[in-house]
Design an enzyme around this catalytic site. Structure first.
Site, PDB file in Angstrom:
ATOM      1  N   GLU A  46       2.892   5.389  -8.068  1.00  0.00           N
ATOM      2  CA  GLU A  46       2.664   4.509  -6.923  1.00  0.00           C
ATOM      3  C   GLU A  46       3.947   3.789  -6.538  1.00  0.00           C
ATOM      4  O   GLU A  46       4.410   2.889  -7.244  1.00  0.00           O
ATOM      5  CB  GLU A  46       1.568   3.485  -7.213  1.00  0.00           C
ATOM      6  CG  GLU A  46       1.303   2.576  -6.011  1.00  0.00           C
ATOM      7  CD  GLU A  46       0.186   1.580  -6.245  1.00  0.00           C
ATOM      8  OE1 GLU A  46       0.053   0.666  -5.408  1.00  0.00           O
ATOM      9  OE2 GLU A  46      -0.535   1.725  -7.231  1.00  0.00           O
ATOM     10  N   LYS A 104     -14.969   2.808 -21.884  1.00  0.00           N
ATOM     11  CA  LYS A 104     -14.540   3.589 -20.714  1.00  0.00           C
ATOM     12  C   LYS A 104     -15.547   3.586 -19.569  1.00  0.00           C
ATOM     13  O   LYS A 104     -15.640   4.545 -18.809  1.00  0.00           O
ATOM     14  CB  LYS A 104     -14.197   5.030 -21.132  1.00  0.00           C
ATOM     15  CG  LYS A 104     -13.102   5.085 -22.184  1.00  0.00           C
ATOM     16  CD  LYS A 104     -12.870   6.475 -22.723  1.00  0.00           C
ATOM     17  CE  LYS A 104     -11.817   6.434 -23.828  1.00  0.00           C
ATOM     18  NZ  LYS A 104     -11.610   7.733 -24.479  1.00  0.00           N
ATOM     19  N   ASP A 160      -4.815   4.859 -24.437  1.00  0.00           N
ATOM     20  CA  ASP A 160      -5.860   5.712 -23.864  1.00  0.00           C
ATOM     21  C   ASP A 160      -6.056   5.313 -22.407  1.00  0.00           C
ATOM     22  O   ASP A 160      -6.596   4.242 -22.107  1.00  0.00           O
ATOM     23  CB  ASP A 160      -7.162   5.529 -24.655  1.00  0.00           C
ATOM     24  CG  ASP A 160      -8.222   6.552 -24.280  1.00  0.00           C
ATOM     25  OD1 ASP A 160      -8.230   6.997 -23.118  1.00  0.00           O
ATOM     26  OD2 ASP A 160      -9.047   6.897 -25.151  1.00  0.00           O
ATOM     27  N   HIS A 215       5.792  -2.159   1.907  1.00  0.00           N
ATOM     28  CA  HIS A 215       5.525  -0.743   1.696  1.00  0.00           C
ATOM     29  C   HIS A 215       6.289   0.111   2.694  1.00  0.00           C
ATOM     30  O   HIS A 215       6.804   1.179   2.350  1.00  0.00           O
ATOM     31  CB  HIS A 215       4.014  -0.471   1.805  1.00  0.00           C
ATOM     32  CG  HIS A 215       3.265  -0.784   0.537  1.00  0.00           C
ATOM     33  ND1 HIS A 215       2.990   0.152  -0.415  1.00  0.00           N
ATOM     34  CD2 HIS A 215       2.769  -1.955   0.059  1.00  0.00           C
ATOM     35  CE1 HIS A 215       2.345  -0.399  -1.415  1.00  0.00           C
ATOM     36  NE2 HIS A 215       2.189  -1.685  -1.153  1.00  0.00           N
TER      37      HIS A 215
END
Length: 403
Positions: free
Chosen positions: A99, A228, A303, A398
């Site tokens: 990103e 998760k 993870d 951006h």
């Protein structure tokens, strides 16, 4: 014909399966054979995927059917001044992401934090969880199980801790839903993230519960852990490390470096992160904490799927007379500095940048320090984004960076 070509042909002919190649060649040759097979069957060119910088055998505990490596750009932010319970000093934080503008934004926040004298950070709670679900005949048997667990905590501790040299069983909480009984085990796993450790230990404890009560184990994970997946129990009770970072920034610094005011940042945070999140029914009351957490996870071998829990964060902002107070509290940050992906070469180098590779002294201190530094990085990202929104500079930033 190379060994890799021959192996690929054997798979194509049905004489070997993809997962059997390491039984017939070294790990790098097996990975090459899979690439050749994929290239012949899909017309893909996997030259870049196959251009990795570590011995494929090192990755055996972390991957099956390896073909190469997914290479993500890694950058660094900082140094940022952290005053933590375990982390103390100036730190560069490696972040891996695709990103654009993320590192620039977080780096701006780090610079502002350091200019203000640094951020404080503390791990306020620590516990990796596993929650098996048992079947009983009804509420009478469920009560029997609950009472047995309450009265035999020492036996559960002994059974669980017999499976590990490091993990400590800290708590077991019972939950009853009809003829289902859930036991949420909480472990101190020291410098390991500890999911495997907790699972193995809980398996032994669950066997004892089956032996001594009417309960029958249905699943070693009953989703009350919760791993998760978005879950209120993690937002409230925590999982892994619960960590808070905060900073006080002089008004002059806010105006000169962030080009806005404390009042404007407070309003943006209240209306966006608090009111907006509440209206959306979100479990995360923050701007983009998961952005920094995900990038830190990828860089340091955590993870990646547990970013779900990491997004359980609340950002608070208060405009005071001559300063801005800002904090981010992450309820469930599951990190470790030993085991799992932390052993891979790229990730060990990133942990070396932080000075946190391997076990800490005392045990658990390295993982605590990593949690504190990531929390400060997330706070930096929150400050920078909120300031960009308050000053209406988000889209121009951006655009300027070509994203």
């Amino acid at each position: 014909m190379t060994d890799a070509d021959e192996l690929a042909e054997q798979v194509r002919a049905g004489d070997l399966r993809l997962h059997e190649l390491e039984d017939h060649a070294d790990h790098d040759t097996a990975a090459e054979a899979r690439r050749k097979l994929l290239e012949s069957e899909t017309d893909a060119d996997l030259g870049t995927v196959g251009d990795y910088a570590f011995d494929a055998e090192l990755a055996e505990p972390n991957i099956e059917n390896m073909v190469g490596a997914a290479q993500i750009p890694m950058g660094v932010v900082g140094p940022v001044v952290v005053s933590g319970g375990s982390a103390e000093g100036d730190y560069y934080l490696p972040l891996a992401t695709t990103e654009g503008a993320l590192l620039a934004s977080v780096n701006r926040g780090c610079s502002v934090i350091s200019t203000a004298g640094g951020a404080d950070a503390r791990v306020t709670k620590n516990g990796m969880t596993r929650a098996p679900v048992f079947r009983v005949q009804g509420i009478v048997e469920a009560e029997e199980v609950v009472n047995w667990v309450r009265d035999h905590r020492d036996e559960l501790v002994e059974a669980a801790e017999a499976t590990t040299n490091h993990g400590k069983l800290e708590d077991v909480t019972t939950y009853v839903v009809g003829d289902s009984v859930f036991l949420r085990f909480v472990y101190d796993t020291k410098d390991a993230m500890g999911m495997n450790m907790a699972t193995i230990a809980t398996g032994e404890a669950a066997s004892l519960v089956e032996e001594e009560t009417p309960a029958s184990l249905v699943a070693l994970s009953g989703n009350l852990c919760t791993d998760k997946k978005p879950a209120a129990i993690n937002a409230v009770e925590g999982r892994g490390r619960s960590v808070t970072a905060d900073v006080r920034i002089p008004r002059e610094t806010v105006e000169n470096r962030l080009h806005t005011t404390p009042e404007a940042i407070e309003e943006a945070n209240t209306r966006k992160n608090l009111v907006g999140s509440a209206k959306a029914g979100s479990l995360g009351f923050n701007a983009h904490a998961a952005n920094t957490i995900a990038a830190a996870f990828l860089a340091t071998g955590q993870d990646a799927a547990q970013v779900v829990e990491g997004s359980n964060a609340i950002t608070t902002v208060e405009a005071r007379d001559e300063e801005l107070y800002a904090s981010v509290s992450i309820a469930s940050l599951e990190v470790g500095t030993v085991g799992g992906g932390t052993k891979l070469p790229t990730q060990t180098e990133a942990l070396d940048v932080l000075g946190l590779r391997g076990g800490g002294d005392p045990p658990g201190s390295n993982a605590d320090a990593l949690a504190e530094i990531i929390a400060v990085g997330a706070l930096a990202g929150e400050l920078s984004l909120l300031a960009a929104l308050a000053s209406r500079h988000l889209s121009s930033a951006h655009e300027e960076l070509g994203r």
